[in-house]
Design a protein around this motif. Structure first.
Motif, PDB file in Angstrom:
ATOM      1  N   SER A  71       0.817  -1.220   0.000  1.00  0.00           N
ATOM      2  CA  SER A  71       0.000   0.000   0.000  1.00  0.00           C
ATOM      3  C   SER A  71       0.848   1.268   0.000  1.00  0.00           C
ATOM      4  CB  SER A  71      -0.895  -0.037   1.248  1.00  0.00           C
ATOM      5  OG  SER A  71      -1.432   1.229   1.501  1.00  0.00           O
ATOM      6  N   GLN A  72       0.302   2.314  -0.615  1.00  0.00           N
ATOM      7  CA  GLN A  72       0.975   3.616  -0.652  1.00  0.00           C
ATOM      8  C   GLN A  72       0.280   4.635   0.249  1.00  0.00           C
ATOM      9  OE1 GLN A  72       3.882   4.683  -2.120  1.00  0.00           O
ATOM     10  NE2 GLN A  72       4.173   2.483  -2.347  1.00  0.00           N
ATOM     11  N   ILE A  73      -0.501   4.174   1.224  1.00  0.00           N
ATOM     12  CA  ILE A  73      -1.175   5.118   2.116  1.00  0.00           C
ATOM     13  C   ILE A  73      -0.150   5.985   2.852  1.00  0.00           C
ATOM     14  CG2 ILE A  73      -3.254   3.750   2.560  1.00  0.00           C
ATOM     15  CD1 ILE A  73      -1.765   3.023   5.311  1.00  0.00           C
ATOM     16  N   PRO A  74      -0.544   7.208   3.229  1.00  0.00           N
ATOM     17  CA  PRO A  74       0.375   8.036   4.020  1.00  0.00           C
ATOM     18  C   PRO A  74       0.684   7.371   5.362  1.00  0.00           C
ATOM     19  CG  PRO A  74      -1.502   9.338   3.239  1.00  0.00           C
ATOM     20  CD  PRO A  74      -1.815   7.903   2.953  1.00  0.00           C
ATOM     21  N   ILE A  75       1.954   7.440   5.773  1.00  0.00           N
ATOM     22  CA  ILE A  75       2.373   6.878   7.055  1.00  0.00           C
ATOM     23  C   ILE A  75       3.128   7.947   7.837  1.00  0.00           C
ATOM     24  CG2 ILE A  75       3.875   5.179   8.184  1.00  0.00           C
ATOM     25  CD1 ILE A  75       3.246   3.250   5.902  1.00  0.00           C
ATOM     26  N   LEU A  76       2.686   8.130   9.080  1.00  0.00           N
ATOM     27  CA  LEU A  76       3.294   9.143   9.950  1.00  0.00           C
ATOM     28  C   LEU A  76       3.860   8.426  11.175  1.00  0.00           C
ATOM     29  CD1 LEU A  76       1.608  12.505  10.672  1.00  0.00           C
ATOM     30  CD2 LEU A  76       2.633  11.263  12.531  1.00  0.00           C
ATOM     31  N   PHE A  77       5.114   8.708  11.518  1.00  0.00           N
ATOM     32  CA  PHE A  77       5.736   8.062  12.672  1.00  0.00           C
ATOM     33  C   PHE A  77       5.660   8.951  13.908  1.00  0.00           C
ATOM     34  CE2 PHE A  77       8.227   6.097   9.188  1.00  0.00           C
ATOM     35  CZ  PHE A  77       7.932   4.771   9.463  1.00  0.00           C
ATOM     36  N   ASP A  97       6.092  11.229   7.008  1.00  0.00           N
ATOM     37  CA  ASP A  97       6.281  12.332   7.943  1.00  0.00           C
ATOM     38  C   ASP A  97       6.547  11.720   9.315  1.00  0.00           C
ATOM     39  OD1 ASP A  97       6.400  14.877   8.926  1.00  0.00           O
ATOM     40  OD2 ASP A  97       4.294  15.367   8.604  1.00  0.00           O
ATOM     41  N   TYR A  98       7.013  12.542  10.246  1.00  0.00           N
ATOM     42  CA  TYR A  98       7.203  12.060  11.603  1.00  0.00           C
ATOM     43  C   TYR A  98       6.920  13.201  12.544  1.00  0.00           C
ATOM     44  CZ  TYR A  98      11.524  14.713  11.858  1.00  0.00           C
ATOM     45  OH  TYR A  98      12.423  15.743  11.873  1.00  0.00           O
ATOM     46  N   ILE A  99       6.620  12.849  13.771  1.00  0.00           N
ATOM     47  CA  ILE A  99       6.383  13.868  14.787  1.00  0.00           C
ATOM     48  C   ILE A  99       7.050  13.372  16.066  1.00  0.00           C
ATOM     49  CG2 ILE A  99       4.133  12.956  15.513  1.00  0.00           C
ATOM     50  CD1 ILE A  99       3.137  15.858  15.554  1.00  0.00           C
ATOM     51  N   THR A 100       7.748  14.269  16.732  1.00  0.00           N
ATOM     52  CA  THR A 100       8.534  13.870  17.888  1.00  0.00           C
ATOM     53  C   THR A 100       7.745  14.105  19.171  1.00  0.00           C
ATOM     54  OG1 THR A 100      10.513  14.497  16.674  1.00  0.00           O
ATOM     55  CG2 THR A 100      10.753  14.201  19.026  1.00  0.00           C
ATOM     56  N   LYS A 101       7.753  13.110  20.038  1.00  0.00           N
ATOM     57  CA  LYS A 101       7.079  13.242  21.334  1.00  0.00           C
ATOM     58  C   LYS A 101       7.922  14.118  22.247  1.00  0.00           C
ATOM     59  CE  LYS A 101       5.353   8.498  21.162  1.00  0.00           C
ATOM     60  NZ  LYS A 101       5.517   7.175  21.790  1.00  0.00           N
ATOM     61  N   LEU A 109      -3.104  16.340  14.387  1.00  0.00           N
ATOM     62  CA  LEU A 109      -4.322  16.324  13.567  1.00  0.00           C
ATOM     63  C   LEU A 109      -4.143  17.112  12.272  1.00  0.00           C
ATOM     64  CD1 LEU A 109      -6.904  16.699  16.454  1.00  0.00           C
ATOM     65  CD2 LEU A 109      -6.628  14.701  14.974  1.00  0.00           C
ATOM     66  N   SER A 110      -3.422  18.208  12.338  1.00  0.00           N
ATOM     67  CA  SER A 110      -3.253  18.987  11.110  1.00  0.00           C
ATOM     68  C   SER A 110      -2.321  18.261  10.140  1.00  0.00           C
ATOM     69  CB  SER A 110      -2.780  20.407  11.413  1.00  0.00           C
ATOM     70  OG  SER A 110      -1.412  20.441  11.643  1.00  0.00           O
ATOM     71  N   ARG A 111      -1.365  17.514  10.660  1.00  0.00           N
ATOM     72  CA  ARG A 111      -0.498  16.711   9.786  1.00  0.00           C
ATOM     73  C   ARG A 111      -1.312  15.601   9.100  1.00  0.00           C
ATOM     74  NH1 ARG A 111       5.321  16.458  11.309  1.00  0.00           N
ATOM     75  NH2 ARG A 111       5.634  18.296  12.589  1.00  0.00           N
ATOM     76  N   ILE A 112      -2.165  14.958   9.898  1.00  0.00           N
ATOM     77  CA  ILE A 112      -3.003  13.880   9.349  1.00  0.00           C
ATOM     78  C   ILE A 112      -3.862  14.425   8.213  1.00  0.00           C
ATOM     79  CG2 ILE A 112      -5.039  12.452   9.874  1.00  0.00           C
ATOM     80  CD1 ILE A 112      -3.784  11.883  12.619  1.00  0.00           C
ATOM     81  N   LYS A 113      -4.469  15.579   8.464  1.00  0.00           N
ATOM     82  CA  LYS A 113      -5.347  16.192   7.471  1.00  0.00           C
ATOM     83  C   LYS A 113      -4.563  16.518   6.198  1.00  0.00           C
ATOM     84  CE  LYS A 113      -8.494  18.097   9.728  1.00  0.00           C
ATOM     85  NZ  LYS A 113      -9.035  19.012  10.718  1.00  0.00           N
ATOM     86  N   ALA A 114      -3.374  17.087   6.373  1.00  0.00           N
ATOM     87  CA  ALA A 114      -2.561  17.478   5.215  1.00  0.00           C
ATOM     88  C   ALA A 114      -2.146  16.249   4.401  1.00  0.00           C
ATOM     89  CB  ALA A 114      -1.329  18.245   5.678  1.00  0.00           C
ATOM     90  N   LEU A 115      -1.769  15.184   5.081  1.00  0.00           N
ATOM     91  CA  LEU A 115      -1.328  13.971   4.381  1.00  0.00           C
ATOM     92  C   LEU A 115      -2.482  13.353   3.598  1.00  0.00           C
ATOM     93  CD1 LEU A 115       0.921  12.342   7.118  1.00  0.00           C
ATOM     94  CD2 LEU A 115       1.694  13.084   4.872  1.00  0.00           C
ATOM     95  N   LEU A 116      -3.658  13.348   4.201  1.00  0.00           N
ATOM     96  CA  LEU A 116      -4.819  12.764   3.517  1.00  0.00           C
ATOM     97  C   LEU A 116      -5.229  13.610   2.316  1.00  0.00           C
ATOM     98  CD1 LEU A 116      -6.987  11.606   6.535  1.00  0.00           C
ATOM     99  CD2 LEU A 116      -5.946  10.134   4.803  1.00  0.00           C
ATOM    100  N   ARG A 117      -5.178  14.921   2.480  1.00  0.00           N
ATOM    101  CA  ARG A 117      -5.563  15.805   1.382  1.00  0.00           C
ATOM    102  C   ARG A 117      -4.604  15.626   0.208  1.00  0.00           C
ATOM    103  NH1 ARG A 117      -6.162  20.368   4.194  1.00  0.00           N
ATOM    104  NH2 ARG A 117      -4.077  21.125   3.792  1.00  0.00           N
ATOM    105  N   ARG A 118      -3.332  15.535   0.539  1.00  0.00           N
ATOM    106  CA  ARG A 118      -2.341  15.424  -0.528  1.00  0.00           C
ATOM    107  C   ARG A 118      -2.464  14.092  -1.259  1.00  0.00           C
ATOM    108  NH1 ARG A 118       2.156  16.972   2.309  1.00  0.00           N
ATOM    109  NH2 ARG A 118       2.410  14.768   2.665  1.00  0.00           N
ATOM    110  N   SER A 119      -2.752  13.035  -0.526  1.00  0.00           N
ATOM    111  CA  SER A 119      -2.836  11.744  -1.209  1.00  0.00           C
ATOM    112  C   SER A 119      -4.095  11.688  -2.068  1.00  0.00           C
ATOM    113  CB  SER A 119      -2.774  10.582  -0.216  1.00  0.00           C
ATOM    114  OG  SER A 119      -3.986  10.422   0.460  1.00  0.00           O
TER     115      SER A 119
END
Ligand code: CA
Length: 232
Positions: A71-77, A97-101, A109-119
């Motif tokens: 699959s080519q779905i967006p993946i965020l770490f 993409d990744y996000i640091t704890k 949430l804004s990263r998730i939205k951006a990744l989904l929109r772009r895909s």
């Protein structure tokens, strides 16, 4: 409703994430291990996956590698450590993409939205810049008919550069191509990491780049001898 797979072994964090992401209107599936995450992926193929890096039976990178075979779905770490080596490995496995704890939920949430929109709105054209051909409908790069494997993020960055052949693009413009945001919360270093990785793939001598040129103090530009043509 779009489906999101969340894999995180900290139960409190997972519950918080699930609550927020569901509240934003997504259907959420959760797992706490690589094994359960994989089973969940197969059972309910998601539109996007958020993967914690450190999991009890392996890493988010392992899971990403398996997902990428199908699959080519967006993946965020979600990463606990912001070391470059960790990030590079994640992007190498095909992460977007990744996000640091620790991070703010709103930012995630804004990263998730951006990744989904772009895909959802992938460009549909082929760019030719000898000796390269970028097939946008398949997200693939060829050099003299030889395919060069790119991660989704590398592809987007290269597409942006090639589409504006000869023009200097600022770091902000390129970060926008990568994250579909102003780049405000993006680690400045990450763009450099992507550029270095792209050069390693397309340049004959990455230390003296002929195609991806640095414009000091501004950004980068794509340069080719023949100019870049757009085909459909
Ligand atoms: Ca963990």
């Amino acid at each position: 409703m779009q489906k999101i797979l969340l894999v995180e072994d900290d139960p409190a964090l997972l519950a918080g994430l699930q609550y927020s992401v569901e509240k934003d209107g997504y259907q959420v599936y959760t797992a706490g291990t690589v094994r359960d995450g994989w089973a969940c992926f197969l059972r309910e193929p998601p539109d996007l996956a958020v993967l914690d890096v450190g999991l009890p039976d392996g890493t988010g990178f392992d899971l990403c590698r398996r997902i990428r075979e199908q699959s080519q779905i967006p993946i965020l770490f979600l990463t606990a450590r912001d070391e470059e080596t960790q990030v590079v490995m994640g992007l190498d496995m095909g992460g977007d993409d990744y996000i640091t704890k620790p991070f703010r939920l709103r930012e995630l949430l804004s990263r998730i939205k951006a990744l989904l929109r772009r895909s959802a709105d992938k460009p549909v054209q082929t760019l030719v810049s000898d000796p390269f051909t970028l097939k946008a409908d398949e997200s693939r790069l060829f050099r003299n008919n030889q395919e060069i494997a790119l991660t989704p993020a590398e592809y987007r960055l290269l597409h942006m550069l090639m589409r504006h052949e000869g023009q200097t693009l600022t770091r902000d413009q390129l970060l926008t191509a990568l994250w579909d945001s102003s780049g405000d919360f993006v680690d400045e270093n990450t763009l450099s990491v992507y550029i270095r990785r792209l050069r390693a793939k397309v340049e004959d001598t990455p230390s003296h780049p002929a195609y991806i040129q640095t414009v000091r103090g501004v950004g980068y530009r794509w340069k080719s001898a023949e100019g870049c043509r757009t085909c459909h």
